[in-house]
Scaffold this active site. Structure first.
Site, mmCIF file in Angstrom:
data_model
loop_
_atom_site.group_PDB
_atom_site.id
_atom_site.type_symbol
_atom_site.label_atom_id
_atom_site.label_comp_id
_atom_site.label_asym_id
_atom_site.label_seq_id
_atom_site.Cartn_x
_atom_site.Cartn_y
_atom_site.Cartn_z
ATOM 1 N N TYR A 1 104.264 -21.542 52.055
ATOM 2 C CA TYR A 1 104.763 -22.272 50.952
ATOM 3 C C TYR A 1 106.200 -21.989 51.191
ATOM 4 O O TYR A 1 107.004 -22.997 50.953
ATOM 5 C CB TYR A 1 104.294 -21.657 49.652
ATOM 6 C CG TYR A 1 104.831 -22.093 48.521
ATOM 7 C CD1 TYR A 1 104.246 -23.036 47.837
ATOM 8 C CD2 TYR A 1 105.829 -21.605 47.828
ATOM 9 C CE1 TYR A 1 104.660 -23.596 46.503
ATOM 10 C CE2 TYR A 1 106.398 -22.114 46.408
ATOM 11 C CZ TYR A 1 105.844 -22.991 46.007
ATOM 12 O OH TYR A 1 106.255 -23.442 44.805
ATOM 13 N N ASN B 1 106.734 -34.291 43.282
ATOM 14 C CA ASN B 1 106.604 -32.895 42.694
ATOM 15 C C ASN B 1 105.036 -32.223 43.016
ATOM 16 O O ASN B 1 105.324 -31.073 42.795
ATOM 17 C CB ASN B 1 106.649 -33.197 41.084
ATOM 18 C CG ASN B 1 106.213 -32.043 40.525
ATOM 19 O OD1 ASN B 1 106.958 -30.997 40.157
ATOM 20 N ND2 ASN B 1 105.115 -31.984 39.669
ATOM 21 N N THR C 1 103.326 -21.587 34.707
ATOM 22 C CA THR C 1 102.258 -22.730 34.900
ATOM 23 C C THR C 1 100.977 -22.117 35.632
ATOM 24 O O THR C 1 101.235 -20.898 36.211
ATOM 25 C CB THR C 1 103.017 -23.962 35.887
ATOM 26 O OG1 THR C 1 103.333 -23.416 37.025
ATOM 27 C CG2 THR C 1 104.200 -24.359 35.019
ATOM 28 N N ASP D 1 98.286 -38.346 40.420
ATOM 29 C CA ASP D 1 97.578 -37.150 40.586
ATOM 30 C C ASP D 1 96.290 -37.047 41.528
ATOM 31 O O ASP D 1 95.659 -38.141 41.463
ATOM 32 C CB ASP D 1 97.406 -36.125 39.404
ATOM 33 C CG ASP D 1 97.520 -34.532 39.675
ATOM 34 O OD1 ASP D 1 98.647 -33.988 39.329
ATOM 35 O OD2 ASP D 1 96.678 -33.961 40.295
ATOM 36 N N LYS E 1 108.790 -25.319 51.398
ATOM 37 C CA LYS E 1 109.714 -25.677 50.340
ATOM 38 C C LYS E 1 111.159 -25.677 51.031
ATOM 39 O O LYS E 1 112.125 -26.357 50.709
ATOM 40 C CB LYS E 1 109.654 -24.889 49.162
ATOM 41 C CG LYS E 1 108.604 -24.660 48.261
ATOM 42 C CD LYS E 1 108.374 -26.233 47.727
ATOM 43 C CE LYS E 1 107.133 -26.127 46.860
ATOM 44 N NZ LYS E 1 107.239 -27.478 46.311
HETATM 45 P P1 NAD Z 1 100.689 -27.141 38.744
HETATM 46 O O1 NAD Z 1 99.729 -26.545 39.789
HETATM 47 O O2 NAD Z 1 100.690 -26.985 37.148
HETATM 48 O O3 NAD Z 1 100.761 -28.569 38.946
HETATM 49 C C1 NAD Z 1 100.573 -29.225 40.522
HETATM 50 C C2 NAD Z 1 100.037 -30.668 40.311
HETATM 51 O O4 NAD Z 1 99.877 -31.383 41.472
HETATM 52 C C3 NAD Z 1 98.373 -30.554 39.650
HETATM 53 O O5 NAD Z 1 98.272 -31.226 38.465
HETATM 54 C C4 NAD Z 1 97.620 -30.772 40.956
HETATM 55 O O6 NAD Z 1 96.391 -31.386 40.733
HETATM 56 C C5 NAD Z 1 98.590 -31.783 41.657
HETATM 57 N N1 NAD Z 1 98.462 -31.760 43.082
HETATM 58 C C6 NAD Z 1 97.928 -30.881 44.021
HETATM 59 N N2 NAD Z 1 97.867 -31.102 45.321
HETATM 60 C C7 NAD Z 1 98.090 -32.501 45.232
HETATM 61 C C8 NAD Z 1 97.909 -33.672 46.362
HETATM 62 N N3 NAD Z 1 97.389 -33.250 47.581
HETATM 63 N N4 NAD Z 1 98.028 -35.078 45.678
HETATM 64 C C9 NAD Z 1 98.271 -35.136 44.440
HETATM 65 N N5 NAD Z 1 98.408 -34.268 43.616
HETATM 66 C C10 NAD Z 1 98.145 -32.886 43.889
HETATM 67 O O7 NAD Z 1 102.148 -26.610 39.246
HETATM 68 P P2 NAD Z 1 103.680 -26.609 38.856
HETATM 69 O O8 NAD Z 1 104.069 -25.305 38.501
HETATM 70 O O9 NAD Z 1 103.850 -27.948 37.847
HETATM 71 O O10 NAD Z 1 104.320 -27.251 40.424
HETATM 72 C C11 NAD Z 1 104.805 -28.486 40.426
HETATM 73 C C12 NAD Z 1 105.877 -28.253 41.525
HETATM 74 O O11 NAD Z 1 106.671 -27.104 41.289
HETATM 75 C C13 NAD Z 1 105.098 -27.894 42.780
HETATM 76 O O12 NAD Z 1 105.622 -28.467 44.033
HETATM 77 C C14 NAD Z 1 105.621 -26.282 43.012
HETATM 78 O O13 NAD Z 1 105.378 -25.861 44.452
HETATM 79 C C15 NAD Z 1 106.763 -26.299 42.318
HETATM 80 N N6 NAD Z 1 107.151 -25.016 41.907
HETATM 81 C C16 NAD Z 1 106.538 -24.276 40.885
HETATM 82 C C17 NAD Z 1 106.882 -23.101 40.661
HETATM 83 C C18 NAD Z 1 106.160 -22.142 39.584
HETATM 84 O O14 NAD Z 1 106.588 -21.139 39.404
HETATM 85 N N7 NAD Z 1 104.950 -22.861 39.084
HETATM 86 C C19 NAD Z 1 108.216 -22.725 40.977
HETATM 87 C C20 NAD Z 1 108.891 -23.462 41.814
HETATM 88 C C21 NAD Z 1 108.436 -24.687 42.180
#
Ligand code: NAD
Length: 271
Positions: A171, A103, A206, A50, A175
């Protein structure tokens, strides 16, 4: 953490990912964090990667405190040398790589419709959400090949499948790119024993989404579209990732695996 490392009946470490090494980006929070804990509980050795090193270290401390094996690494997935170094360090630490979970992702507050989204927001979103997945594959796939095959899981989103009136154009486009790239990689590497699947989570409770939907009104507006009537939990996505990571999904590649409370199946939701 969801319990101690799984044990087989003869007391040796077991679990659904026994013997496997997993590389997880975005491991400090949300889906990545829950997956790191769950994968480790199921016997995997985990590289928690991360930009937030302290957050990854915290996850690693939880894993090792429960008897698992994990390493924390600071890497920005948008920087190729960071990704290459982190993959090499994972192979060095664990001697192999079996699961590559790309992720990490961001949802920028300045992301809007075609007119409002600034180029810098578009570029930043693409560089992390899309190019970051490519860099993971670029350096992770050779490592999987050296281990005789493996599973790649790329986190896409339900927005790769359906459009929303509350726009986040960069975004959504990023995706969509992850999903298309996943399909092509799945086909390219199918005969090498490397499976590549996209995980399409629905709206989750989240940090990422809750800071975007920052009022109760916005949250309720979103929930109207979810047949189950609630946000998903990061742990529920981690369970799906676990299945894709494990050999239980051995004939599954190139999918858009939706875990979304029924969102993409719905035309009209229940009252
Ligand atoms: P989150 O914000 O809780 O976690 C994301 C993590 O990615 C964080 O720890 C952040 O520090 C890290 N991060 C961000 N930029 C980074 C980089 N450049 N290099 C390394 N790490 C980095 O979010 P989440 O909800 O757990 O999201 C995880 C994945 O799921 C993402 O790709 C997000 O787009 C996708 N997603 C989330 C949702 C939702 O509703 N939360 C829905 C669909 C998809």
């Amino acid at each position: 953490m969801p319990g101690l490392q799984a044990m087989t009946t003869d007391g040796t470490p077991g679990g659904r990912l026994a013997g496997k090494a997993a590389f997880i980006t975005g491991a400090a929070s949300g889906i990545g964090r829950e997956s790191a804990l769950l994968f480790a509980a199921q016997g995997a050795r985990v590289a928690a990667v991360d930009v937030d090193f302290d957050g990854s270290q915290q996850v690693v401390d939880e894993i090792t405190g429960a008897g698992g094996e994990a390493i924390a690494m600071s890497a920005d997935v948008a920087i190729e040398t960071d990704v290459a170094t982190a993959i090499a360090a994972t192979e060095e630490a664990f001697g192999r790589l079996d699961v590559l979970f790309n992720n990490a992702g961001i949802m920028h507050p300045g992301d809007g419709d075609a007119e409002a989204t600034e180029e810098a927001v578009w570029d930043l979103t693409m560089s992390i959400n899309l190019k970051g997945v490519w860099f993971g594959c670029r350096h992770g796939i050779p490592a999987l090949r050296r281990s005789g095959g493996g599973s790649v899981i790329n986190t896409a989103s339900f927005v790769a499948l359906v459009g929303a009136a509350t726009p986040q154009l960069a975004y959504t486009a990023s995706k969509g790119g992850v999903l298309a790239m996943t399909r092509e990689l799945a086909v390219i590497h199918a005969r090498e024993g490397i499976r590549v699947n996209a995980l399409c989570p629905g709206p989750l409770r989240t940090e990422l989404l809750m800071s975007f939907l920052d009022t109760e009104e916005k949250r309720q507006r979103r929930l109207v579209h979810v047949p189950m009537g609630r946000f998903g939990e990061a742990g529920e996505i981690a369970q799906a990732a676990l299945w894709l990571a494990s050999d239980e999904s051995s004939y599954v590649t190139g999918t858009d695996f939706s875990v979304d409370g029924g969102l993409t199946a719905a035309y009209v939701t229940p009252e």
